[in-house]
Design a protein around this motif. Sequence first.
Motif, mmCIF file in Angstrom:
data_model
loop_
_atom_site.group_PDB
_atom_site.id
_atom_site.type_symbol
_atom_site.label_atom_id
_atom_site.label_comp_id
_atom_site.label_asym_id
_atom_site.label_seq_id
_atom_site.Cartn_x
_atom_site.Cartn_y
_atom_site.Cartn_z
ATOM 1 N N UNK A 440 18.830 66.581 2.325
ATOM 2 C CA UNK A 440 18.586 66.376 3.751
ATOM 3 C C UNK A 440 17.606 67.452 4.217
ATOM 4 N N UNK A 441 16.421 67.017 4.636
ATOM 5 C CA UNK A 441 15.354 67.959 4.972
ATOM 6 C C UNK A 441 15.762 68.905 6.101
ATOM 7 N N UNK A 442 16.429 68.380 7.123
ATOM 8 C CA UNK A 442 16.832 69.219 8.268
ATOM 9 C C UNK A 442 17.851 70.275 7.829
ATOM 10 N N UNK A 443 18.800 69.863 6.991
ATOM 11 C CA UNK A 443 19.808 70.813 6.516
ATOM 12 C C UNK A 443 19.184 71.883 5.615
ATOM 13 N N UNK A 444 18.194 71.487 4.828
ATOM 14 C CA UNK A 444 17.489 72.445 3.972
ATOM 15 C C UNK A 444 16.810 73.508 4.835
ATOM 16 N N UNK A 445 16.120 73.060 5.880
ATOM 17 C CA UNK A 445 15.421 74.000 6.763
ATOM 18 C C UNK A 445 16.402 74.871 7.535
ATOM 19 N N UNK A 446 17.526 74.295 7.930
ATOM 20 C CA UNK A 446 18.540 75.060 8.665
ATOM 21 C C UNK A 446 19.109 76.171 7.791
ATOM 22 N N UNK A 447 19.404 75.855 6.524
ATOM 23 C CA UNK A 447 19.937 76.859 5.589
ATOM 24 C C UNK A 447 18.899 77.943 5.328
ATOM 25 N N UNK A 448 17.635 77.537 5.217
ATOM 26 C CA UNK A 448 16.564 78.507 4.988
ATOM 27 C C UNK A 448 16.362 79.412 6.207
ATOM 28 N N UNK A 449 16.544 78.860 7.393
ATOM 29 C CA UNK A 449 16.394 79.648 8.619
ATOM 30 C C UNK A 449 17.474 80.714 8.708
ATOM 31 N N UNK A 450 18.708 80.341 8.395
ATOM 32 C CA UNK A 450 19.814 81.303 8.428
ATOM 33 C C UNK A 450 19.569 82.442 7.439
ATOM 34 N N UNK A 451 19.032 82.102 6.279
ATOM 35 C CA UNK A 451 18.802 83.131 5.262
ATOM 36 C C UNK A 451 17.453 83.825 5.436
ATOM 37 N N UNK A 452 16.777 83.555 6.537
ATOM 38 C CA UNK A 452 15.539 84.262 6.897
ATOM 39 C C UNK A 452 14.413 84.075 5.871
ATOM 40 N N UNK A 453 14.288 82.854 5.337
ATOM 41 C CA UNK A 453 13.234 82.576 4.366
ATOM 42 C C UNK A 453 12.350 81.416 4.838
ATOM 43 N N UNK A 454 12.733 80.765 5.938
ATOM 44 C CA UNK A 454 12.010 79.568 6.399
ATOM 45 C C UNK A 454 10.530 79.866 6.673
ATOM 46 N N UNK A 455 10.243 80.924 7.442
ATOM 47 C CA UNK A 455 8.851 81.225 7.806
ATOM 48 C C UNK A 455 7.993 81.497 6.573
ATOM 49 N N UNK A 456 8.563 82.208 5.601
ATOM 50 C CA UNK A 456 7.793 82.529 4.388
ATOM 51 C C UNK A 456 7.559 81.282 3.538
ATOM 52 N N UNK A 457 8.534 80.370 3.534
ATOM 53 C CA UNK A 457 8.346 79.108 2.805
ATOM 54 C C UNK A 457 7.211 78.309 3.449
ATOM 55 N N UNK A 458 7.154 78.298 4.777
ATOM 56 C CA UNK A 458 6.110 77.537 5.471
ATOM 57 C C UNK A 458 4.726 78.124 5.222
ATOM 58 N N UNK A 459 4.663 79.383 4.795
ATOM 59 C CA UNK A 459 3.370 79.998 4.479
ATOM 60 C C UNK A 459 2.817 79.532 3.135
ATOM 61 N N UNK A 460 3.697 78.981 2.289
ATOM 62 C CA UNK A 460 3.217 78.425 1.022
ATOM 63 C C UNK A 460 2.377 77.188 1.310
ATOM 64 N N UNK A 461 1.450 76.890 0.432
ATOM 65 C CA UNK A 461 0.520 75.770 0.642
ATOM 66 C C UNK A 461 1.250 74.443 0.849
ATOM 67 N N UNK A 462 2.270 74.200 0.028
ATOM 68 C CA UNK A 462 3.015 72.935 0.124
ATOM 69 C C UNK A 462 4.400 73.105 0.744
ATOM 70 N N UNK A 463 4.595 74.246 1.413
ATOM 71 C CA UNK A 463 5.859 74.516 2.112
ATOM 72 C C UNK A 463 7.066 74.285 1.199
ATOM 73 N N UNK A 464 7.981 73.423 1.628
ATOM 74 C CA UNK A 464 9.213 73.206 0.864
ATOM 75 C C UNK A 464 8.988 72.412 -0.422
ATOM 76 N N UNK A 465 7.834 71.790 -0.552
ATOM 77 C CA UNK A 465 7.522 71.034 -1.773
ATOM 78 C C UNK A 465 6.749 71.883 -2.786
ATOM 79 N N UNK A 466 6.639 73.167 -2.534
ATOM 80 C CA UNK A 466 5.957 74.075 -3.466
ATOM 81 C C UNK A 466 6.737 74.166 -4.775
ATOM 82 N N UNK A 467 6.052 73.899 -5.862
ATOM 83 C CA UNK A 467 6.678 73.991 -7.184
ATOM 84 C C UNK A 467 6.795 75.461 -7.592
#
Length: 583
Positions: A440-467
Amino acid sequence: MNDFKYIKPYLIRYLPAYVFGILLLVAIDALQLITPLIIGHFTDTLMSGNLTAEKIPIYMIAVVGISVLVAAGRFGWRMTIITTAKKLEYNLRNQIFEHLEKLPLNYYNHHKTGDLMAHCTNDVNSVRMAFGSGIVMFIDAMFMGVMTILLMITRVNLNLTLLAILPLPLIAFFIIILGKQIRIRFQGVQEAFSDLTDNVQEAFSGIRIIKSFVMEKKTLAHFNEKSQGNFDTNMSLAKIFGFVHPLVAFISSTSTLIALIYGGSLVIDNVITIGEFVTFITYVGMLTWPTMALGFVYNVIQRGQVSLRRINVILATEPEIADADDLLDLYNFEPTIEVKNLTFAYPGTDEPVLKNISFSVKKGETVAIIGRTGSGKTTLMNLLLKLYNVDENTIFYDDKDIHKITVKALRDQIGYVPQDNFLFSKPIAYNIGFANESLNEDQVKAAATVSQIHKEIMDFQNAYETELGERGVNMSGGQKQRVSIARALYKKPPIVMLDDSLSAVDTKTEESILNHLKEELVGTTTLIVAHRISTIKDADQIIVLDQGEIAEKGTHETLMQVDSIYKDMYTKQLLEEKIAKES
């Protein structure tokens, strides 16, 4: 041990396909035996002057027709026997992998990755060869050998047949004699391959350390040593096969020479016709392969047997953590934990790592476990996860003995963040949602936000789909820790266990994560292993371990009111932080 114990179900399942393939193989072999008779008849007709232009196409059609049928038949039995052997390989490899997943952590402490990879590749391949090519060669050799000799006796001459085949058993004899050496050397080849694979795997896993210490030459020398060992063992095996082929050719040529000399004299004496002589010479050539194949099939089966026994050792290893039939499949148990007089020593050792550990955790409580390195903190977490067996009546969940709860039911209720923040070579979203079947994309982002990694993931070129690279190599240590925390939170488990999960992040990020966790984990039973006291000073209960025993227990305030290990550790950490700020 019964060598076929673990593959017997697959052999029974694929028996019809094997039978069909074998019958097809026998039919094709029978067709091949007709061709020399046709050639012999053609020769006799030619020599007698009875060959006419009308008869030549008949012979041609017969030979070509048999060749077409043989070609089609060979395709047929290959697609049955060889494909069936491939299915056996597929199922056996899956069975090994599934069984390896069930084995405890302690098993992997005593077995190298390279060895296990060799079992899943080389050994399984050797078993497949035994039940594919091995069966083909055996049936082919037996049928072709027996039928060829019968035709040589009945259609040509008994004495000539006995003399001609006299040297051929020597082929099988020498190959069988060499079989023991082949088996020993093949065992060495498998072990050398295991060592080489293990060396490569370890080198690539530790490539950062190798580069940082400029140890490329040393590592290369070590690899060359293993590679040379692999080369030497393979060459020792190749030398035997290199000796076998000229030996087979020499003995076969002896049979042909006898057939030419004695058969020629029989033609001169009019005992046999030229056509029968041509047929006989063709059969002698056809007989060489079955005789040689009997020796080779012995070696293929020997190699398959060696590999099968190596595989059986794995499959015979009983999982230390196994569910009994009467276990409780509890998926909604109350997230309370109680540990009573827990003493534990690792398998194969006598010295206890934990001694007389007792504490309880109420629903929604946060319990911190702290202590010096080697005090047993991670071991305790592993035991609570049922990664090792403990004595009965020592660990309880919802007043149920841990031995009475299935492994899956227990671990499904726990979100665990280990010290080793392992990430798979998959997209970031896959790693966060790893514990659940659906993503679930929303739940993935919510968990990442709590763990303070969401913003850094979004800085990757492919965001959450970064291999991610192997073991998450394209992330920093702190990023990997936070993705691991997000992975545990995504499960929304009633119990969360954090094993020193914030050691790689800075103090500011740590404080932000803890604040978000406090909100997210309201009502969740939480156990936190930490070295930094700032991480856990707000815990409902703090347990201090020292040399495997509970030295102190209480809240931050109560522990600071007395002279204690905890107070000493906290004072030193405050001093270290003060010095760090001033510098």
